[in-house]
Design an enzyme around this catalytic site. Structure first.
Site, PDB file in Angstrom:
ATOM      1  N   HIS A   1      23.814  24.833  70.736  1.00 14.42           N
ATOM      2  CA  HIS A   1      23.161  26.104  70.401  1.00 14.42           C
ATOM      3  C   HIS A   1      23.149  26.394  68.897  1.00 14.42           C
ATOM      4  O   HIS A   1      23.021  27.538  68.488  1.00 14.42           O
ATOM      5  CB  HIS A   1      23.774  27.251  71.218  1.00 14.42           C
ATOM      6  CG  HIS A   1      25.213  27.562  70.916  1.00 14.42           C
ATOM      7  ND1 HIS A   1      26.070  28.088  71.857  1.00 14.42           N
ATOM      8  CD2 HIS A   1      25.949  27.454  69.785  1.00 14.42           C
ATOM      9  CE1 HIS A   1      27.264  28.269  71.293  1.00 14.42           C
ATOM     10  NE2 HIS A   1      27.207  27.908  70.036  1.00 14.42           N
TER      11      HIS A   1
ATOM     12  N   HIS B   1      31.741  18.604  66.318  1.00 16.85           N
ATOM     13  CA  HIS B   1      31.467  19.057  64.952  1.00 16.85           C
ATOM     14  C   HIS B   1      32.640  19.844  64.396  1.00 16.85           C
ATOM     15  O   HIS B   1      33.429  20.418  65.135  1.00 16.85           O
ATOM     16  CB  HIS B   1      30.181  19.873  64.834  1.00 16.85           C
ATOM     17  CG  HIS B   1      30.151  21.224  65.513  1.00 16.85           C
ATOM     18  ND1 HIS B   1      30.223  21.407  66.875  1.00 16.85           N
ATOM     19  CD2 HIS B   1      30.006  22.471  65.006  1.00 16.85           C
ATOM     20  CE1 HIS B   1      30.127  22.688  67.177  1.00 16.85           C
ATOM     21  NE2 HIS B   1      30.005  23.373  66.053  1.00 16.85           N
TER      22      HIS B   1
ATOM     23  N   GLU C   1      33.869  24.206  71.510  1.00 13.28           N
ATOM     24  CA  GLU C   1      32.821  24.925  72.263  1.00 13.28           C
ATOM     25  C   GLU C   1      32.446  24.218  73.558  1.00 13.28           C
ATOM     26  O   GLU C   1      31.928  24.850  74.484  1.00 13.28           O
ATOM     27  CB  GLU C   1      31.533  25.000  71.432  1.00 13.28           C
ATOM     28  CG  GLU C   1      31.596  25.919  70.253  1.00 13.28           C
ATOM     29  CD  GLU C   1      30.242  26.021  69.551  1.00 13.28           C
ATOM     30  OE1 GLU C   1      30.040  27.027  68.881  1.00 13.28           O
ATOM     31  OE2 GLU C   1      29.393  25.114  69.668  1.00 13.28           O
TER      32      GLU C   1
ATOM     33  N   HIS D   1      28.806  34.647  67.323  1.00 10.09           N
ATOM     34  CA  HIS D   1      29.241  34.146  66.013  1.00 10.09           C
ATOM     35  C   HIS D   1      29.128  35.255  64.970  1.00 10.09           C
ATOM     36  O   HIS D   1      28.273  35.202  64.087  1.00 10.09           O
ATOM     37  CB  HIS D   1      28.378  32.973  65.567  1.00 10.09           C
ATOM     38  CG  HIS D   1      28.214  31.896  66.602  1.00 10.09           C
ATOM     39  ND1 HIS D   1      27.395  32.028  67.687  1.00 10.09           N
ATOM     40  CD2 HIS D   1      28.777  30.672  66.706  1.00 10.09           C
ATOM     41  CE1 HIS D   1      27.462  30.923  68.419  1.00 10.09           C
ATOM     42  NE2 HIS D   1      28.288  30.091  67.849  1.00 10.09           N
TER      43      HIS D   1
HETATM   44 FE   LIG Z   1      28.690  28.220  68.684  1.00 10.11          FE
END
Ligand SMILES: [Fe+2]
Lengths: 119, 282
Positions: free
Chosen positions: B12, B194, B241, B59
């Site tokens: 996302h 990541h 995530e 976020h």
């Molecule tokens: Fe995220």
């Protein structure tokens, strides 16, 4: 004491409770920068804006000096710090370069080559 | 009685949405990813559910760090697209389904999952990018109402992978007893490997991602056994995530059929992944 915590993950920030507690005021400042009016206020008087949010002297210095590494060390969350970088027209690749001692161009090239698989 | 018909797991990251919003999907850097999405989008267009549930995290846009709910659900009839700093994405607001939200809330609560309730929530890229991956040209509305289910993945300690998988199972049971819809789509979002900060920023682990893409289909229990530390070490501090994919997977049948999957590096500083599953085995 930095926010690098065990388990033994060098070069990795784990945004844990104590870190979040330490950085709360600064992270709230970063989040406020989503609005145009707040960005104008901030740019008009950065030290005053930091004082209004209750940042520590170290945090204020990091923000005014755009010391991205220090912001992480003083409790900043990368997702929140990024709001300030965006305001300055800087990308996540630029920040990646700062954290790894590379230029933005070199960091981008490393990502395009498949990312940093050897760290 | 409602039935989960598909599960879509997808990255996302904001840059995927930005590439679409700025017409850059044919650029050489982006083309492999968006071409990869093609077969999944076609299949999804032919298999439109009555309602969808989207598992994601915010976020620093819809919620801040004053309150960090581990698991939460939106109960609004509408969710506005957040302005993350430079104007909202040019995509429709999200129509919710309060009836389904309240049904899930009660059933999950009875099943031991005490969710926080959002009566108002602006949804950020974590929510709208997966909708765009599903439906690139929504026109003035998304294909169906969507209920947000939020997971804290930003502040340690995040819920365990095992707990996310168990929540997914409870979600599957709760959906099955819902009378207000027939078909349901589930989206699990975030990932893949990541890391944004620290000297290890830019970290990508294609071996872990390949293992994860295979196991999310065939051996989710193995992924549910991974610790937080495993995720942070193997997938990067933001790659954790991926625990949200396990909520999606838990809500599906033990055996599913993979419709399509994609893996591409990079999408900005991340490895991008997509995996689409039909809830009926072949
Ligand atoms: Fe995220």
């Amino acid at each position: 004491m930095t926010s690098r915590i065990s388990p033994d993950l060098p070069g990795t920030y784990v945004f844990d409770g104590p870190t979040s507690r330490r950085g709360l005021r600064m992270n709230k400042l970063f989040m406020s920068l989503r609005s145009e009016a707040a960005r104008a206020d901030f740019l008009a008087d950065e030290p005053g804006y930091c004082a209004r949010f209750g940042l520590t002297d170290d945090q204020t210095e990091a923000v005014l000096g755009r010391d991205w590494q220090a912001m992480l060390d003083l409790g900043g969350s990368i997702f929140y710090i990024y709001k300030l970088a965006m305001m300055d027209g800087l990308s996540m690749q630029y920040l990646g370069g700062v954290f790894t001692g590379m230029s933005e161009a070199d960091f981008k090239a490393a990502m395009l080559a498949g990312g940093r698989t050897d760290v | 009685m409602s039935e989960v018909i598909w599960g879509l797991a997808t990255s996302h990251v904001p840059s995927i949405g930005a590439a679409m919003d700025r017409g850059m999907t044919a650029d050489p850097v982006w083309a492999p990813l968006f071409e990869g999405y093609g077969p999944a989008r076609e299949w999804l267009a032919d298999n439109k559910p009555d309602v969808a549930i989207l598992i994601y995290n915010d976020h620093a846009n819809g919620i801040d760090l004053d309150i960090v709910p581990t698991f939460a659900i939106g109960t609004a009839d509408r969710y506005e697209v957040a302005d993350e700093g430079f104007g909202r994405r040019p995509v429709p607001d999200v129509i919710g389904s309060p009836e389904l939200s309240f049904h899930l809330l009660q059933n999950l609560m009875d099943d031991g999952f005490d969710l926080t309730v959002f009566q108002e929530l602006d949804v950020d890229h974590g929510f709208t990018v997966p909708l765009s991956v599903w439906t690139p040209d929504p026109g003035d509305k998304w294909p169906c109402p969507v209920v947000p289910l939020l997971v804290n993945v930003i502040q340690y300690p995040q819920p365990t992978a095992a707990r996310c998988y168990a929540l997914g199972k409870a979600l599957g049971r709760a959906i099955a007893s819902f009378e207000g819809a027939r078909t349901v789509g589930i989206l699990g979002t975030g990932g893949m490997s990541h890391q944004l900060a620290g000297a290890r920023a830019g970290f990508i682990n294609p071996e872990f991602d390949a293992m994860f893409l295979d196991a999310i289909e065939n051996d989710p229990e193995k992924l549910a056994a991974l610790t937080r530390e495993d995720f942070i070490r193997e997938a990067g501090s933001e790659g954790i995530e991926l625990i949200m994919w396990l909520v999606m997977r838990g809500a599906m049948n033990a055996e599913v059929r993979k419709v399509h999957s994609v893996y591409h590096v990079p999408a900005s500083n991340t490895a991008a992944g997509l995996a689409l599953f039909d809830n009926q085995p072949a």
